[in-house]
Every structure is written in structure tokens, then in C-alpha cells.
Write a protein that holds these residues in place. Structure first.
Motif, mmCIF file in Angstrom:
data_model
loop_
_atom_site.group_PDB
_atom_site.id
_atom_site.type_symbol
_atom_site.label_atom_id
_atom_site.label_comp_id
_atom_site.label_asym_id
_atom_site.label_seq_id
_atom_site.Cartn_x
_atom_site.Cartn_y
_atom_site.Cartn_z
ATOM 1 N N GLN A 233 0.825 -1.205 0.000
ATOM 2 C CA GLN A 233 0.000 0.000 0.000
ATOM 3 C C GLN A 233 0.860 1.257 0.000
ATOM 4 O O GLN A 233 2.012 1.228 0.407
ATOM 5 C CB GLN A 233 -0.862 0.078 1.265
ATOM 6 N N GLU A 234 0.256 2.358 -0.416
ATOM 7 C CA GLU A 234 0.917 3.653 -0.275
ATOM 8 C C GLU A 234 0.945 4.023 1.205
ATOM 9 O O GLU A 234 0.085 3.595 1.976
ATOM 10 C CB GLU A 234 0.151 4.721 -1.050
ATOM 11 N N THR A 235 1.932 4.830 1.599
ATOM 12 C CA THR A 235 2.012 5.341 2.967
ATOM 13 C C THR A 235 2.186 6.851 2.914
ATOM 14 O O THR A 235 2.559 7.406 1.886
ATOM 15 C CB THR A 235 3.197 4.730 3.753
ATOM 16 N N ASP B 165 5.732 8.009 1.718
ATOM 17 C CA ASP B 165 6.261 7.634 0.403
ATOM 18 C C ASP B 165 7.027 8.770 -0.264
ATOM 19 O O ASP B 165 8.058 8.549 -0.889
ATOM 20 C CB ASP B 165 5.135 7.179 -0.531
ATOM 21 N N ARG C 54 11.502 3.360 -2.630
ATOM 22 C CA ARG C 54 10.132 2.890 -2.386
ATOM 23 C C ARG C 54 9.884 1.671 -3.264
ATOM 24 O O ARG C 54 10.012 1.738 -4.479
ATOM 25 C CB ARG C 54 9.132 4.000 -2.728
ATOM 26 N N PHE D 18 7.038 -1.221 -4.085
ATOM 27 C CA PHE D 18 5.687 -1.753 -3.915
ATOM 28 C C PHE D 18 5.771 -3.256 -4.133
ATOM 29 O O PHE D 18 5.951 -3.725 -5.253
ATOM 30 C CB PHE D 18 4.719 -1.117 -4.915
#
Length: 75
Positions: free
Chosen positions: A31-33, A36, A42, A44
Motif C-alpha cells: 500500500q501507499e504510505t 512515500d 520505495r 511496492f
């Protein structure tokens, strides 16, 4: 940070401090945080898959609960 949405305290506090101090923050999560945009790297992906790929790249031997699980070539 491996496999955390960074939504719950105190888990989110340490990565937040790292980001605020302009240190290299690496986030591996599906998931995005909210951090990010502050991280240097980063990815995924699933934490297990990334760890297996990293171990493979480093030629590190790792103990595996499920020896039949295939190590992905990429993510």
C-alpha cells in the motif's frame, strides 16, 4: 520499513523521525504510505518476496518455513 502501512503508533514514529532527519528511508509495502514522498527508496511489493530477492542478490542463505515457495525473479 517492511510491510507496514505506517498507520499505527508507535510503529510509525521511528520511520517518521528518520524522514524528518533527512536520513535514507526505505519502504517496502503493498500500500501507499504517508511517508512515500519522503523516502529514498520505495518498493511496492510483498515483504517476503523482497527479502527473498535481496537474500538471493547477496548470496545469503536463509531459513525458510516453506521450502516449496519459489523465489521470484523480479517484483
Amino acid at each position: 520499513v517492511f510491510g507496514s502501512s505506517l498507520q499505527v503508533e508507535p510503529a510509525l514514529l521511528i520511520p517518521q523521525l528518520v524522514a524528518e532527519r533527512d536520513k535514507l528511508l526505505v519502504i517496502v509495502n503493498l500500500q501507499e504510505t504517508f511517508l512515500d514522498n519522503k523516502c529514498g527508496i520505495r518498493i511496492f511489493g510483498k515483504a517476503d518476496d523482497v527479502c527473498l530477492l535481496l537474500a538471493k542478490r547477496l548470496n545469503a542463505e536463509i531459513a525458510r518455513k516453506n521450502p516449496t515457495k519459489q523465489i521470484p525473479e523480479t517484483f
